[in-house]
Structures are given as structure tokens and as C-alpha cells.
Design a protein around this motif. Structure first.
Motif, PDB file in Angstrom:
ATOM      1  N   ILE A   1       0.859  -1.176   0.000  1.00  0.00           N
ATOM      2  CA  ILE A   1       0.000   0.000   0.000  1.00  0.00           C
ATOM      3  C   ILE A   1       0.905   1.240   0.000  1.00  0.00           C
ATOM      4  O   ILE A   1       1.841   1.327   0.793  1.00  0.00           O
ATOM      5  CB  ILE A   1      -0.923   0.015   1.238  1.00  0.00           C
ATOM      6  CG1 ILE A   1      -1.768  -1.270   1.266  1.00  0.00           C
ATOM      7  CG2 ILE A   1      -1.812   1.246   1.221  1.00  0.00           C
ATOM      8  CD1 ILE A   1      -2.609  -1.512   0.040  1.00  0.00           C
TER       9      ILE A   1
ATOM     10  N   LYS B   1       1.373   7.327   2.731  1.00  0.00           N
ATOM     11  CA  LYS B   1       0.327   8.338   2.858  1.00  0.00           C
ATOM     12  C   LYS B   1       0.894   9.710   2.527  1.00  0.00           C
ATOM     13  O   LYS B   1       2.068   9.984   2.724  1.00  0.00           O
ATOM     14  CB  LYS B   1      -0.253   8.340   4.283  1.00  0.00           C
ATOM     15  CG  LYS B   1      -1.165   7.154   4.577  1.00  0.00           C
ATOM     16  CD  LYS B   1      -1.739   7.229   5.981  1.00  0.00           C
ATOM     17  CE  LYS B   1      -2.713   8.381   6.130  1.00  0.00           C
ATOM     18  NZ  LYS B   1      -3.399   8.365   7.439  1.00  0.00           N
TER      19      LYS B   1
ATOM     20  N   PHE C   1      -7.628   8.271   1.806  1.00  0.00           N
ATOM     21  CA  PHE C   1      -7.734   8.351   0.358  1.00  0.00           C
ATOM     22  C   PHE C   1      -7.074   9.627  -0.149  1.00  0.00           C
ATOM     23  O   PHE C   1      -7.514  10.730   0.182  1.00  0.00           O
ATOM     24  CB  PHE C   1      -9.200   8.317  -0.079  1.00  0.00           C
ATOM     25  CG  PHE C   1      -9.984   7.177   0.513  1.00  0.00           C
ATOM     26  CD1 PHE C   1      -9.575   5.871   0.327  1.00  0.00           C
ATOM     27  CD2 PHE C   1     -11.122   7.409   1.270  1.00  0.00           C
ATOM     28  CE1 PHE C   1     -10.292   4.809   0.868  1.00  0.00           C
ATOM     29  CE2 PHE C   1     -11.849   6.363   1.812  1.00  0.00           C
ATOM     30  CZ  PHE C   1     -11.430   5.055   1.624  1.00  0.00           C
TER      31      PHE C   1
ATOM     32  N   SER D   1      -6.850  15.297   0.021  1.00  0.00           N
ATOM     33  CA  SER D   1      -7.060  14.492  -1.184  1.00  0.00           C
ATOM     34  C   SER D   1      -7.277  15.425  -2.366  1.00  0.00           C
ATOM     35  O   SER D   1      -7.455  16.626  -2.207  1.00  0.00           O
ATOM     36  CB  SER D   1      -8.280  13.582  -0.997  1.00  0.00           C
ATOM     37  OG  SER D   1      -9.445  14.346  -0.748  1.00  0.00           O
TER      38      SER D   1
ATOM     39  N   ASP E   1      -7.108   5.685  -5.035  1.00  0.00           N
ATOM     40  CA  ASP E   1      -7.465   5.096  -3.736  1.00  0.00           C
ATOM     41  C   ASP E   1      -8.968   4.926  -3.582  1.00  0.00           C
ATOM     42  O   ASP E   1      -9.434   4.074  -2.836  1.00  0.00           O
ATOM     43  CB  ASP E   1      -6.973   5.989  -2.586  1.00  0.00           C
ATOM     44  CG  ASP E   1      -5.486   6.223  -2.640  1.00  0.00           C
ATOM     45  OD1 ASP E   1      -4.731   5.259  -2.480  1.00  0.00           O
ATOM     46  OD2 ASP E   1      -5.062   7.384  -2.835  1.00  0.00           O
TER      47      ASP E   1
ATOM     48  N   ARG F   1      -6.557   0.849  -6.431  1.00  0.00           N
ATOM     49  CA  ARG F   1      -5.490   0.183  -5.678  1.00  0.00           C
ATOM     50  C   ARG F   1      -6.071  -0.927  -4.795  1.00  0.00           C
ATOM     51  O   ARG F   1      -7.230  -0.838  -4.375  1.00  0.00           O
ATOM     52  CB  ARG F   1      -4.761   1.206  -4.802  1.00  0.00           C
ATOM     53  CG  ARG F   1      -3.897   2.163  -5.599  1.00  0.00           C
ATOM     54  CD  ARG F   1      -3.372   3.303  -4.754  1.00  0.00           C
ATOM     55  NE  ARG F   1      -2.400   4.090  -5.511  1.00  0.00           N
ATOM     56  CZ  ARG F   1      -2.000   5.304  -5.173  1.00  0.00           C
ATOM     57  NH1 ARG F   1      -2.482   5.882  -4.085  1.00  0.00           N
ATOM     58  NH2 ARG F   1      -1.113   5.949  -5.911  1.00  0.00           N
TER      59      ARG F   1
ATOM     60  N   GLY G   1      -8.598  -0.387  -1.977  1.00  0.00           N
ATOM     61  CA  GLY G   1      -9.279   0.854  -2.336  1.00  0.00           C
ATOM     62  C   GLY G   1     -10.781   0.704  -2.226  1.00  0.00           C
ATOM     63  O   GLY G   1     -11.317  -0.404  -2.170  1.00  0.00           O
TER      64      GLY G   1
END
Length: 619
Positions: free
Chosen positions: A138, A141, A465, A487, A529, A558, A561
Motif C-alpha cells: 500500500i 500516505k 484516500f 485528497s 485510492d 489500488r 481501495g
């Protein structure tokens, strides 16, 4: 003689039975009321429950809401069996349907046509799941992702070798690091942007949307974000392997694209700024056709920034391995084209040259009356239409105005007020049946919807996300209501949509693109995401196979997601059956207004799985 108490005894017994009956009936009524209230409760299943459902029993309906009792129309039960879709071969891990290099070789190299979109024929369509690489992780962030990405997610070292001196990207153990460098900004994108800010009012709020042509790994766009400027970065799928994929892995908006023979997939007057840093686009060729396209997508008063050849050729000509005469001729040609577009050169300083588009065409029209080339495009030229539309050798006219000091597009608010101010296209009445009141109502609707989404998908407000796509964006209300979170949203307006509203979205300071969802999207696998799709499947259910749209969503999404889909119950039930065969965990929940609304919401989570390396061993 003793009294006979038989009658009194019977009366007492009758009263006792009657009281018992009343109490029993009352108790049952209360019990059924509580059970009924519990059954029709509007509280949706939690997001964590959706994510933890086991894939071993995809046909289980135990957690689904009882739509039959809630809806006033007849609910048609389908008996379709769930078809499990298999993974594609691992060699297709980075498959991009409409930018396949093998297919591209069939097409003409003139004007880079072979690198434009060429989607698969019916016989070439894939009905399988694009596999993540075996050790996929993953992504980091945001904001850490701006500077780091896992090597296993994009196992390509080519750029770290080819662009080592320019500090595009470096390999550090199990990860890539992005120092923020670029071909024309060896001191880093941050310092480069500061240089630009000394020449034009970059951070005053008037510049919000930008387009970066030939973006590399999008460091320019990445460092504009801290200045509240949202750039769409694009580059082709070419010998610079996976540059757009790197950009999206970093959490930076980007799309596969090229300046070729077709219009860019954006409306007229979309961007406040256009940028080219050694982007290798031949601006001076084809009688300035590519600069005419930049002019089309630039807002009135917008800036075009050029760095790299031929700018500052007197200093760099030896290193560029070109003659002084050749470079001077190229710059003179660019200057001539810019002048023919009625642009004014703002400044040339060091490695930077900046031009500005006029705020209206009052003076430009006077110049063109003398038949100076290129002419203004005719009125039947739809300036916003940009899906497989050939470039035209003419200047896109700006909306009419009689005041030389007035912007022909109408005054835009500075950012961030721009996001919720009524856009000029709506004020001018160019979007049928949409006025200022309906625009404001749509904003209120989306405030309520996002509040509800946070209940069914709590990760929205936790920064889970970063890259989000709205597949049917309408006025951009979803994206505008998401601005408070870390985001960004790619607002997609389907070319099949009744109202073409992408121009409105850009006037709000948001970004997006056109798309036909019967075709693949111009991005790499595993680049978003979260995906939002409102009314999309009703729009396309009679146009193409819904399975192919869902497979494309799976390719883009992803692992782990989330997808949020809004539609009528019958359509969502069909979609859910397909989704359950794609290794997705799903849950249908009620509309934010309650269970009696015929529109429902399908929340799905893509499970984590990876492709398996081949067992073939030549040893």
C-alpha cells in the motif's frame, strides 16, 4: 343456607383471562414494533464490516438491506449466478488499454499519432483482473508519498539511471526517493517555482489551475500543491518508463497524454497557467498548431511558461549540441507564433520565458481583419468539445465583451472563494437548465452527502484516500465538498452525459477530463485510492458491457481501495453481482434521505491480492 359463590368465581376467572389476553397481545405488539424498527433502521453497515467480509461466501445476502419492503415499485429478483473473474497474466501488470505500445506501432508517426489513444478492438478486450506485482505494498500516505514510493510497486530503475544527474528519482533500498529535481531545475522544483513567483503573481489566488506538458515525474505539480495550485500533469507512455505512474504513486494529479493531432481532453479556458520545462514539444512546427491548442485551454489573462531549449540558448547551445543559428531560428519562430495569437511577452529572465494571453479579443479581432494568419475559428467550432477532435489551425475566440478592460470570461473569484462562487458559464446561461439557484442547491446536496459518506466510509475523514476519481462529476459538487481533506479529485465528465459541465468544474478551480467509459481511462493500473460513481451505470447500461466498466474500475483502483456507487436498486444489484466475482467485498446501503428513496448506495472494497510469478524455471 350457605350462599352460592359459583357465579362470582366464574366472573373473576373471566376477568383474569381477559387481562392476560390483553397483556399478551400488547407485549407481542411492542415486540413486533421493536423488531420492525430494528429491521428498517437507516443506520448503514459499518465500513470496517464491509472490509472484513470473507470472500469465501460471496452469495451471502445476510447483511443486505431489505429493499423489497422499502421501495414502492416492484423489485425484480434476478437469478444470475456470480461469475468469478480470473487474474490476467502477470505480464499485464502495467496494462494500459488505450496506450498499448504494441498496438500503437500500427499507426502513423506523423504528429505523434502512434502515441495517441488507440483502444482495443472487440476481439482484443480483456475479461480478466489486472494483477498487482507480487510484492505490492500500500503506497505511503500523503505528504510522505510526495517524496517516497515503494520500489516493488513500480519496479523500474531506468529513470533513476537516465536522469541521475537531474535528480528526478533515486533508488534507496526498497523504495524510490524523489528529490524534487528536474531537467531545468537542478536546485529543485521548490526553488524553480520561487523563481517564477518573482516574475508573475503566482500565489495571490488568481492562479489556481495549471497544466504541465511533458511532466516527467510531476515534481513541478507536486510542489505547486503547497501553494494551492492544482496542476494536471501529462506525459505519453514512451521510453521514459512509467513517469505518469510515478507521479500518481506520489499522490500528484497526472494523466497519460500527448500533444499530437487531437485536442487535449479539456474544455476551452480551463487553465490559469500552462508550463513546459524542456518538454520536447515542437512548438514552432505545423505553423504553431500546438501553441494554438495551448491558447484554447488557457483562460483569458492566462500565462504560458517555457524553460529549456531554445530559451537562454546563448548560454547553453554547446551543451544542447545544437548550433546557435538553429536555436535562434526556433526561438524566433515561437516568438512569431505567440505574437500571432495576440499574446504579449511578459518577461524573459535567465532560463525562463513567460507570455500572457489577452483578457479579451477586442484588439485581436482588429488585427485579424487584415487577414493575418491564423484566423479566428468560426462560430460552429465547439471550443469545449475535445474528445477525439482534430486540432485546427485557428484561434479559439473568447466570449464577447465591449469593455477593453474587462475579462471576456467574466470575473473569477480568487482561490479559495472560487470553489463555491457561481461559475461564469452558469451566470451566462451556457449550461441548459442550470442557473445560480440550482448550482447552490447542488452544493448543499453534496454537503449532506459527504456527511453521510463519512458515516459509511469513515476513512474519508482520516486521510486514507489521496487520489480520488469521480466518474460522473456533473458540477463538481463531490470534489468541492472534499476540499477540506488531504485528497484531490479527478472529475470526469462522460462524453455521453446530457450536460457537458467540465468547463464549470474548471471555473470552480477544480480539475478533470472527458471520458467515454466504454473505453479505458488514460492512466496506469492501481493509481486511485477511491472511486465515486453516481448514476454512471444507468447512463451506460445500454451502451456497453457493464462488466468491462467494472473491470476498468478494478484496474484503476489500488488494492484495499474503496468504490462508492449511487444508482437505482435494480442497477446496483446487477453491478454488485459482477463486483462480487472481482474479489470485491460489497454492501448496499440506504440513501442519505432514508430507506424509501429508490436510489441506493453500493460501497465496495477491493481486497488485497497480488499476481504470482511464473513457476517456469529454466535451470
Amino acid at each position: 343456607m350457605a350462599k352460592d359463590n359459583t357465579g362470582l368465581h366464574h366472573q373473576t376467572e373471566a376477568r383474569r383471562k381477559k387481562l392476560t389476553l390483553v397483556l399478551g397481545v400488547s407485549g407481542l405488539c411492542i415486540l413486533f414494533y421493536v423488531l420492525g424498527a430494528w429491521q428498517t433502521s437507516n443506520v448503514p453497515a459499518s465500513y470496517s464490516k464491509i472490509g472484513c467480509e470473507t470472500q469465501s461466501n460471496p452469495s451471502s445476502e445476510s447483511a443486505d438491506l431489505d429493499f423489497k419492503s422499502h421501495n414502492q415499485f416492484e423489485f425484480k429478483e434476478t437469478n444470475l449466478t456470480i461469475k468469478n473473474l480470473e487474474p490476467c497474466d502477470l505480464s499485464l501488470s502495467e496494462y494500459t488499454p488505450c496506450e498499448d505500445r504494441q498496438r500503437g506501432r500500427r499507426f502513423d508517426r506523423n504528429m505523434m499519432k502512434y502515441r495517441e489513444r488507440h483502444c482495443p478492438s472487440k476481439d482484443e478486450l480483456l475479461y480478466c483482473l489486472i494483477p498487482p506485482p507480487p510484492n505490492y505494498k500500500i503506497p505511503f500516505k500523503w505528504p510522505q508519498s510526495r517524496d517516497y514510493a515503494w520500489y516493488d510497486n513500480i519496479p523500474h530503475k531506468e529513470l533513476s539511471v537516465e536522469k541521475a544527474v537531474q535528480n528526478w528519482i533515486q533508488v534507496e533500498g526498497d523504495r524510490f526517493r524523489f528529490p524534487g529535481g528536474g531537467t531545468m531545475f537542478p536546485r529543485g522544483a521548490d526553488a524553480y517555482i520561487d523563481d517564477i513567483a518573482r516574475l508573475i503573481p503566482l500565489t495571490a489566488g488568481g492562479i489556481r489551475t495549471a497544466i504541465d506538458t511533458g511532466c516527467g515525474v510531476a515534481s513541478f505539480g507536486a510542489y505547486l500543491l503547497k501553494r494551492d495550485i492544482m496542476a494536471v500533469s501529462f506525459a505519453p507512455r514512451d521510453t521514459h518508463e512509467a513517469q505518469v505512474q510515478f507521479a500518481l504513486e506520489r499522490g500528484v494529479p497526472a494523466i497519460i497524454g500527448i500533444m499530437g493531432s487531437k485536442r487535449l481532453p479539456y474544455p476551452a479556458r480551463a487553465f490559469d497557467l500552462a508550463h513546459c520545462s524542456r518538454c520536447l514539444i515542437p512548438w514552432f512546427k505545423n505553423e504553431g498548431l500546438y501553441l494554438m491548442e495551448v491558447d484554447r485551454v488557457l483562460r483569458p489573462g492566462g500565462y504560458w511558461i517555457l524553460s529549456g531549449p531554445p530559451i537562454n540558448w546563448k548560454q547553453y547551445w554547446r551543451g544542447w549540441e545544437r548550433t546557435e543559428e538553429d536555436l535562434k531560428k526556433e526561438q524566433d519562430s515561437i516568438e512569431d507564433v505567440a505574437k500571432s495569437l495576440c499574446w504579449k511577452k511578459v518577461i524573459e529572465k535567465g532560463d525562463l520565458a513567460i507570455w500572457r494571453k489577452p483578457i479579451n479579443h477586442i484588439e485581436c479581432k482588429k488585427l485579424k481583419q487584415n487577414n493575418k494568419s491564423p484566423p479566428l475559428c468560426t462560430s460552429d467550432n465547439n471550443a469545449d468539445f475535445a474528445w477525439y477532435k482534430d486540432l485546427e489551425s485557428c484561434i479559439t475566440p473568447l466570449p464577447e465583451t465591449n469593455n477593453p478592460e474587462e475579462s471576456s470570461d467574466g470575473a473569477l473569484e480568487d482561490w479559495p472563494d472560487r470553489a463555491f462562487a457561481v461559475p461564469p458559464r452558469i451566470i451566462r446561461g451556457t449550461i441548459q437548465d442550470i442557473n445560480a439557484e440550482k448550482f447552490r442547491e447542488d452544493n448543499e446536496v453534496w454537503k449532506e452527502r459527504i456527511a453521510y459518506y463519512k458515516k459509511i466510509v469513515p476513512e474519508i475523514s482520516h486521510g486514507r484516500f489521496r487520489n480520488i476519481m469521480d466518474m460522473n462529476a456533473y458540477l463538481g459538487g463531490f470534489a468541492a465538498s472534499m476540499l477540506k481533506y488531504p485528497s484531490w479529485v479527478m472529475n470526469v465528465v462522460p462524453v455521453d452525459a446530457e450536460k457537458q459541465t467540465l468547463g464549470v468544474i474548471y471555473e470552480r478551480g477544480l480539475i478533470g477530463t472527458y471520458q467515454d467509459w466504454c473505453e479505458g481511462f488514460s492512466t496506469y493500473p492501481r493509481t486511485y485510492d477511491m472511486i465515486h460513481a453516481g448514476g454512471l451505470f444507468s447512463l451506460y447500461e445500454n451502451k456497453c458491457d457493464l462488466t468491462l466498466i467494472l473491470l476498468e474500475m478494478d484496474r484503476i483502483l489500488r488494492p484495499e481501495g474503496t468504490v462508492v456507487m449511487r444508482d437505482n436498486v435494480e442497477t446496483l444489484t446487477k453491478v454488485e453481482r459482477i463486483a462480487k466475482g472481482m474479489k470485491w467485498n460489497t454492501q448496499i446501503v440506504d440513501h442519505e434521505k432514508g430507506p424509501y428513496n429508490p436510489e441506493k448506495i453500493l460501497v465496495a472494497v477491493k481486497t488485497y491480492w497480488t499476481g504470482q510469478p511464473s513457476n517456469n524455471n529454466n535451470n
